[in-house]
Scaffold this motif. Sequence first.
Motif, PDB file in Angstrom:
ATOM      1  N   ALA A  70     -55.839 -21.030 -18.831  1.00  0.00           N
ATOM      2  CA  ALA A  70     -55.439 -22.341 -19.351  1.00  0.00           C
ATOM      3  C   ALA A  70     -55.818 -22.530 -20.812  1.00  0.00           C
ATOM      4  N   TYR A  71     -56.886 -21.871 -21.266  1.00  0.00           N
ATOM      5  CA  TYR A  71     -57.340 -22.045 -22.648  1.00  0.00           C
ATOM      6  C   TYR A  71     -57.025 -20.830 -23.525  1.00  0.00           C
ATOM      7  N   ASN A  72     -56.117 -19.984 -23.064  1.00  0.00           N
ATOM      8  CA  ASN A  72     -55.674 -18.857 -23.881  1.00  0.00           C
ATOM      9  C   ASN A  72     -54.594 -19.324 -24.858  1.00  0.00           C
ATOM     10  N   VAL A  73     -54.827 -19.087 -26.149  1.00  0.00           N
ATOM     11  CA  VAL A  73     -53.858 -19.428 -27.190  1.00  0.00           C
ATOM     12  C   VAL A  73     -53.134 -18.137 -27.566  1.00  0.00           C
ATOM     13  N   VAL A  74     -51.806 -18.153 -27.474  1.00  0.00           N
ATOM     14  CA  VAL A  74     -51.042 -16.914 -27.561  1.00  0.00           C
ATOM     15  C   VAL A  74     -49.932 -17.051 -28.608  1.00  0.00           C
ATOM     16  N   LEU A  75     -49.738 -15.991 -29.392  1.00  0.00           N
ATOM     17  CA  LEU A  75     -48.586 -15.889 -30.273  1.00  0.00           C
ATOM     18  C   LEU A  75     -48.041 -14.464 -30.136  1.00  0.00           C
ATOM     19  N   ALA A  76     -46.822 -14.370 -29.611  1.00  0.00           N
ATOM     20  CA  ALA A  76     -46.188 -13.068 -29.381  1.00  0.00           C
ATOM     21  C   ALA A  76     -44.999 -12.919 -30.320  1.00  0.00           C
ATOM     22  N   VAL A  77     -44.867 -11.736 -30.902  1.00  0.00           N
ATOM     23  CA  VAL A  77     -43.833 -11.468 -31.902  1.00  0.00           C
ATOM     24  C   VAL A  77     -43.065 -10.208 -31.505  1.00  0.00           C
ATOM     25  N   ARG A  78     -41.753 -10.348 -31.427  1.00  0.00           N
ATOM     26  CA  ARG A  78     -40.886  -9.188 -31.142  1.00  0.00           C
ATOM     27  C   ARG A  78     -40.626  -8.448 -32.454  1.00  0.00           C
ATOM     28  N   LEU A  79     -40.862  -7.142 -32.451  1.00  0.00           N
ATOM     29  CA  LEU A  79     -40.714  -6.312 -33.635  1.00  0.00           C
ATOM     30  C   LEU A  79     -39.555  -5.348 -33.433  1.00  0.00           C
ATOM     31  N   ASP A 128     -57.231 -22.154 -32.832  1.00  0.00           N
ATOM     32  CA  ASP A 128     -56.412 -23.327 -32.577  1.00  0.00           C
ATOM     33  C   ASP A 128     -54.982 -22.952 -32.958  1.00  0.00           C
ATOM     34  N   ALA A 129     -54.057 -23.903 -32.910  1.00  0.00           N
ATOM     35  CA  ALA A 129     -52.654 -23.571 -33.167  1.00  0.00           C
ATOM     36  C   ALA A 129     -52.460 -22.984 -34.565  1.00  0.00           C
ATOM     37  N   THR A 130     -53.059 -23.618 -35.572  1.00  0.00           N
ATOM     38  CA  THR A 130     -52.932 -23.112 -36.940  1.00  0.00           C
ATOM     39  C   THR A 130     -53.561 -21.737 -37.069  1.00  0.00           C
ATOM     40  N   SER A 131     -54.717 -21.539 -36.444  1.00  0.00           N
ATOM     41  CA  SER A 131     -55.413 -20.260 -36.535  1.00  0.00           C
ATOM     42  C   SER A 131     -54.571 -19.110 -36.005  1.00  0.00           C
ATOM     43  N   GLN A 132     -53.850 -19.358 -34.916  1.00  0.00           N
ATOM     44  CA  GLN A 132     -53.079 -18.278 -34.326  1.00  0.00           C
ATOM     45  C   GLN A 132     -51.999 -17.785 -35.290  1.00  0.00           C
TER      46      GLN A 132
END
Length: 448
Positions: A22-31, A134-138
């Motif tokens: 629930a507290y995992n902040v994720v940003l995934a990018v397709r390359l 946080d959101a900005t950090s990711q």
Amino acid sequence: MLMSTGQEALWLAHRLAPESSAYNVVLAVRLRDRVDTVVLQQALTALVGRHELLRSRFPSTDEGPVRLLAGPENVRLDVREVPNTGEEMLFRLAQRAGEEPFRISESGAFRAVLLRRDIADAVLVTATHHLVSDATSQWLLVRDLFAEYGARTEYGPPVTPAAITPWNEQVRAERDFIASPRGQRAAAYWQGVCAGLKAAVLPIDRPRPPQHTLGGATHEMELDRATAERLRQTAADRGVTPFTWLLGTFQSALHRSGAGDGFLIGCPATTRFTPGTREAVGYYVNALPVAGRFTPASTLLDAVESAQQQLRTGMAYARYPVERLDSGTCGPLFRISCTLVAADRLPVAGLYEGPVCLGGLRAELCDVPQQEGQLDLTVEVLQGAHGFRAVLRYNTDLFDAATIERFGVTWRRLLGASLGNPGTRVADVVLVAQDDLDFLLALGSGAA
């Protein structure tokens, strides 16, 4: 090494449910180009060396949680070969990579996973526990990672790191503020905002479990372009921001959906107040308590203007971590939150809207679900160049999907009414479509 008040609260949340995502902040990018994993590891090591929380771990001691630093070389890129994987399965694998629980005591709260389907087709998943991000950090860490990658592959200039305030100094500044006369005034202000109010609660579909659970799901709603433009124009005409207009109508929707005449919600706000924090990866967030108060005479404009005034004043006291407040109740201060993410101002420009070039690689967002179930309901308003999207993440142990969808319809109706006639009383807005209302009335009269 020191921990902030917010970090200590998140550490406890992890301690109570270590397997939860629930507290995992994720940003995934397709390359869409060939990724040199040796260079990517070098870039990752440089990134982790710059941002100390990404190489911190958080064990427990007899005195409570502590933060310990590891060497940047200890954070390794996890390359997973997934050949012959379909699009849907690749998306699921990216989601699962973000959802894997962290062992924050042993291995820290950050990982980078490269799912390589083909030599020129991969997904990079960066995941952190919220206590280090946080959101900005990711977005900052993804920007910095690809800047380092590009510099090493001659697709970008050499990186000149910005000056960053060490985390210990940030925590000491928080503690000094809490103990200062300004901190005492901030505490008194927030106590006044919260006086006599409890956390907003929507009617639930099932009994609340004895212990807080973290099962979650997501419902999204998007404003069409015409409504988004009306929102911007109407808000500007009244001298408020589009977000506070949405926030006021959101509180009105809570009121009309059974949350009562007076309640509190949380509005997470940034604490990046100094130059040394603006380029740093960390947990730079405090929640602002926002009160909703309604009478039979309250108008939609009243709710909007109250939200605007509270946020404007509250930002002057945002340094104070409200976790330290005595809420005067037996429950949490918030069960519902609403926040703004200005997608058009995030550190990686354009990634929300479409493909971009990162470090010489063609990249596009892989928008996986995340952070579901933290509270009863968390709402993230994404403001982009062309419109607004609301992401409603809810606790599935409390709500059915249909309940949250129905709430979204209520919010949308109140928003539409506010744009048409802001002076409309909240109690007077019809929440049922005319055809449905005619049908229900016919049922009641026996004419159906």
